[in-house]
Design a protein around this motif. Structure first.
Motif, PDB file in Angstrom:
ATOM      1  N   TYR A 111       0.835  -1.202   0.000  1.00  0.00           N
ATOM      2  CA  TYR A 111       0.000   0.000   0.000  1.00  0.00           C
ATOM      3  C   TYR A 111       0.870   1.253   0.000  1.00  0.00           C
ATOM      4  O   TYR A 111       0.605   2.213  -0.735  1.00  0.00           O
ATOM      5  CB  TYR A 111      -0.915   0.023   1.230  1.00  0.00           C
ATOM      6  N   VAL A 112       1.899   1.253   0.866  1.00  0.00           N
ATOM      7  CA  VAL A 112       2.769   2.418   0.950  1.00  0.00           C
ATOM      8  C   VAL A 112       3.431   2.686  -0.403  1.00  0.00           C
ATOM      9  O   VAL A 112       3.518   3.838  -0.860  1.00  0.00           O
ATOM     10  CB  VAL A 112       3.836   2.203   2.045  1.00  0.00           C
ATOM     11  N   THR A 113       3.876   1.623  -1.068  1.00  0.00           N
ATOM     12  CA  THR A 113       4.551   1.787  -2.356  1.00  0.00           C
ATOM     13  C   THR A 113       3.603   2.315  -3.426  1.00  0.00           C
ATOM     14  O   THR A 113       3.913   3.280  -4.141  1.00  0.00           O
ATOM     15  CB  THR A 113       5.150   0.446  -2.803  1.00  0.00           C
ATOM     16  N   VAL A 114       2.433   1.676  -3.551  1.00  0.00           N
ATOM     17  CA  VAL A 114       1.481   2.045  -4.609  1.00  0.00           C
ATOM     18  C   VAL A 114       0.982   3.473  -4.413  1.00  0.00           C
ATOM     19  O   VAL A 114       1.008   4.302  -5.342  1.00  0.00           O
ATOM     20  CB  VAL A 114       0.312   1.049  -4.645  1.00  0.00           C
ATOM     21  N   PHE A 115       0.539   3.784  -3.205  1.00  0.00           N
ATOM     22  CA  PHE A 115      -0.032   5.108  -2.996  1.00  0.00           C
ATOM     23  C   PHE A 115       1.046   6.166  -2.804  1.00  0.00           C
ATOM     24  O   PHE A 115       0.780   7.354  -2.993  1.00  0.00           O
ATOM     25  CB  PHE A 115      -1.007   5.074  -1.827  1.00  0.00           C
ATOM     26  N   GLY A 116       2.264   5.744  -2.464  1.00  0.00           N
ATOM     27  CA  GLY A 116       3.371   6.690  -2.485  1.00  0.00           C
ATOM     28  C   GLY A 116       3.650   7.155  -3.908  1.00  0.00           C
ATOM     29  O   GLY A 116       3.874   8.342  -4.154  1.00  0.00           O
ATOM     30  N   ALA A 117       3.615   6.200  -4.859  1.00  0.00           N
ATOM     31  CA  ALA A 117       3.786   6.574  -6.265  1.00  0.00           C
ATOM     32  C   ALA A 117       2.634   7.459  -6.733  1.00  0.00           C
ATOM     33  O   ALA A 117       2.837   8.429  -7.478  1.00  0.00           O
ATOM     34  CB  ALA A 117       3.867   5.311  -7.122  1.00  0.00           C
ATOM     35  N   ALA A 118       1.398   7.148  -6.276  1.00  0.00           N
ATOM     36  CA  ALA A 118       0.245   7.983  -6.637  1.00  0.00           C
ATOM     37  C   ALA A 118       0.390   9.385  -6.059  1.00  0.00           C
ATOM     38  O   ALA A 118       0.008  10.372  -6.696  1.00  0.00           O
ATOM     39  CB  ALA A 118      -1.047   7.334  -6.151  1.00  0.00           C
ATOM     40  N   ALA A 119       0.943   9.489  -4.851  1.00  0.00           N
ATOM     41  CA  ALA A 119       1.139  10.798  -4.233  1.00  0.00           C
ATOM     42  C   ALA A 119       2.174  11.613  -5.006  1.00  0.00           C
ATOM     43  O   ALA A 119       2.005  12.825  -5.213  1.00  0.00           O
ATOM     44  CB  ALA A 119       1.567  10.633  -2.776  1.00  0.00           C
ATOM     45  N   LEU A 120       3.248  10.965  -5.457  1.00  0.00           N
ATOM     46  CA  LEU A 120       4.250  11.677  -6.247  1.00  0.00           C
ATOM     47  C   LEU A 120       3.658  12.167  -7.564  1.00  0.00           C
ATOM     48  O   LEU A 120       3.929  13.300  -7.997  1.00  0.00           O
ATOM     49  CB  LEU A 120       5.442  10.758  -6.514  1.00  0.00           C
ATOM     50  N   ARG A 121       2.846  11.319  -8.193  1.00  0.00           N
ATOM     51  CA  ARG A 121       2.202  11.750  -9.434  1.00  0.00           C
ATOM     52  C   ARG A 121       1.228  12.901  -9.167  1.00  0.00           C
ATOM     53  O   ARG A 121       1.154  13.859  -9.938  1.00  0.00           O
ATOM     54  CB  ARG A 121       1.464  10.577 -10.070  1.00  0.00           C
ATOM     55  N   GLY A 122       0.476  12.795  -8.048  1.00  0.00           N
ATOM     56  CA  GLY A 122      -0.438  13.874  -7.701  1.00  0.00           C
ATOM     57  C   GLY A 122       0.290  15.169  -7.401  1.00  0.00           C
ATOM     58  O   GLY A 122      -0.195  16.254  -7.740  1.00  0.00           O
ATOM     59  N   LEU A 123       1.475  15.067  -6.782  1.00  0.00           N
ATOM     60  CA  LEU A 123       2.261  16.265  -6.504  1.00  0.00           C
ATOM     61  C   LEU A 123       2.718  16.926  -7.798  1.00  0.00           C
ATOM     62  O   LEU A 123       2.752  18.152  -7.915  1.00  0.00           O
ATOM     63  CB  LEU A 123       3.469  15.884  -5.647  1.00  0.00           C
ATOM     64  N   TRP A 124       3.040  16.118  -8.797  1.00  0.00           N
ATOM     65  CA  TRP A 124       3.486  16.661 -10.083  1.00  0.00           C
ATOM     66  C   TRP A 124       2.331  17.308 -10.839  1.00  0.00           C
ATOM     67  O   TRP A 124       2.473  18.401 -11.399  1.00  0.00           O
ATOM     68  CB  TRP A 124       4.107  15.545 -10.908  1.00  0.00           C
ATOM     69  N   THR A 125       1.166  16.642 -10.867  1.00  0.00           N
ATOM     70  CA  THR A 125       0.037  17.170 -11.639  1.00  0.00           C
ATOM     71  C   THR A 125      -0.692  18.294 -10.918  1.00  0.00           C
ATOM     72  O   THR A 125      -1.397  19.075 -11.560  1.00  0.00           O
ATOM     73  CB  THR A 125      -0.960  16.048 -11.960  1.00  0.00           C
ATOM     74  N   ALA A 126      -0.540  18.385  -9.592  1.00  0.00           N
ATOM     75  CA  ALA A 126      -1.239  19.441  -8.854  1.00  0.00           C
ATOM     76  C   ALA A 126      -0.734  20.821  -9.226  1.00  0.00           C
ATOM     77  O   ALA A 126      -1.424  21.818  -9.018  1.00  0.00           O
ATOM     78  CB  ALA A 126      -1.090  19.215  -7.348  1.00  0.00           C
ATOM     79  N   ARG A 127       0.456  20.913  -9.803  1.00  0.00           N
ATOM     80  CA  ARG A 127       0.986  22.220 -10.200  1.00  0.00           C
ATOM     81  C   ARG A 127       0.165  22.833 -11.316  1.00  0.00           C
ATOM     82  O   ARG A 127       0.005  24.050 -11.385  1.00  0.00           O
ATOM     83  CB  ARG A 127       2.432  22.078 -10.638  1.00  0.00           C
ATOM     84  N   SER A 128      -0.355  21.994 -12.211  1.00  0.00           N
ATOM     85  CA  SER A 128      -1.110  22.506 -13.353  1.00  0.00           C
ATOM     86  C   SER A 128      -2.616  22.384 -13.168  1.00  0.00           C
ATOM     87  O   SER A 128      -3.375  23.044 -13.870  1.00  0.00           O
ATOM     88  CB  SER A 128      -0.702  21.754 -14.627  1.00  0.00           C
ATOM     89  N   SER A 129      -3.055  21.530 -12.238  1.00  0.00           N
ATOM     90  CA  SER A 129      -4.492  21.329 -12.029  1.00  0.00           C
ATOM     91  C   SER A 129      -4.780  21.338 -10.535  1.00  0.00           C
ATOM     92  O   SER A 129      -4.478  20.356  -9.843  1.00  0.00           O
ATOM     93  CB  SER A 129      -4.948  20.003 -12.657  1.00  0.00           C
ATOM     94  N   PRO A 130      -5.361  22.421 -10.002  1.00  0.00           N
ATOM     95  CA  PRO A 130      -5.640  22.483  -8.565  1.00  0.00           C
ATOM     96  C   PRO A 130      -6.552  21.360  -8.084  1.00  0.00           C
ATOM     97  O   PRO A 130      -6.490  20.969  -6.922  1.00  0.00           O
ATOM     98  CB  PRO A 130      -6.315  23.862  -8.406  1.00  0.00           C
ATOM     99  N   HIS A 131      -7.407  20.824  -8.993  1.00  0.00           N
ATOM    100  CA  HIS A 131      -8.303  19.747  -8.585  1.00  0.00           C
ATOM    101  C   HIS A 131      -7.523  18.505  -8.170  1.00  0.00           C
ATOM    102  O   HIS A 131      -7.982  17.711  -7.340  1.00  0.00           O
ATOM    103  CB  HIS A 131      -9.266  19.407  -9.728  1.00  0.00           C
TER     104      HIS A 131
END
Length: 203
Positions: A67-87
């Protein structure tokens, strides 16, 4: 993180149903909606698996590390995309909450983790609870029906169907698919927010 069996299974069913609907939304012709639905489907199914009552299945430690690995990767992706999309910021918060809960269960003593959940950091747990409580309230308000405005259909011919417009109206109704209805998408996000609150409360 675990409730008695009956509420736990209700939580599993709610999250699994939400994840399944998000899979349907991935068929949307809009690329941004497909990406959003994919992230929410991952969150829904992940929460469903995490909410399975411990009396039925006691996950081994490697499962929490997964879980930590999968959602850690999702969090990193969310951190990258949050710069261009506040949602995407909400997806980032959801992934962070999943990583936090899984990490707590990973390092909690075995007898404690299998009975009443881990011992999370009170300050971080409280901050996540405040965020998701606010998100649930905001989502609930957005689902409230808006009052009808007067004068919108007072013009001539505004109320009745026009000649030759039946096919266009039928096509428009077909275009509004189940996966593209914003109120259903918002209801799914509200359901996952409530489920996240329930899981954080029992942490």
């Amino acid at each position: 993180m675990y409730e008695p069996a009956s509420p736990g299974w209700l939580l599993v069913a709610l999250c699994a149903a939400t994840g399944a609907y998000c899979l349907l939304r991935m068929r949307s012709p809009v690329e941004e909606q497909r990406h959003t639905a994919g992230a929410e489907a991952l969150m829904g199914f992940g929460m469903a698996a995490m909410a399975v009552p411990a009396a039925v299945v006691a996950p081994p430690r490697w499962a929490w590390l997964a879980y930590v690995t999968v959602f850690g990767a999702a969090a990193l992706r969310g951190l990258w995309t949050a710069r261009s999309s506040p949602h995407q910021l909400h997806h980032l918060m959801g992934a962070v909450a999943m990583v936090y809960m899984a990490a707590v269960m990973t390092f909690a003593p075995a007898h404690h983790a299998h009975s009443h959940g881990g011992a999370g950091v009170p300050l971080l747990t409280g901050a996540l609870l405040l965020y998701f409580a606010g998100y649930v309230l905001r989502s609930g308000v957005r689902l409230l029906p808006l009052p009808a405005t007067g004068g919108g259909g007072a013009g001539p011919g505004a109320g009745g169907p026009r000649r030759g417009s039946g096919a266009d109206a039928w096509g428009a109704r077909r275009a509004v698919r189940w996966g593209d209805r914003p109120e259903l998408s918002q209801a799914c996000r509200l359901s996952m927010g409530i489920a996240m609150l329930a899981m954080l409360v029992t942490l």
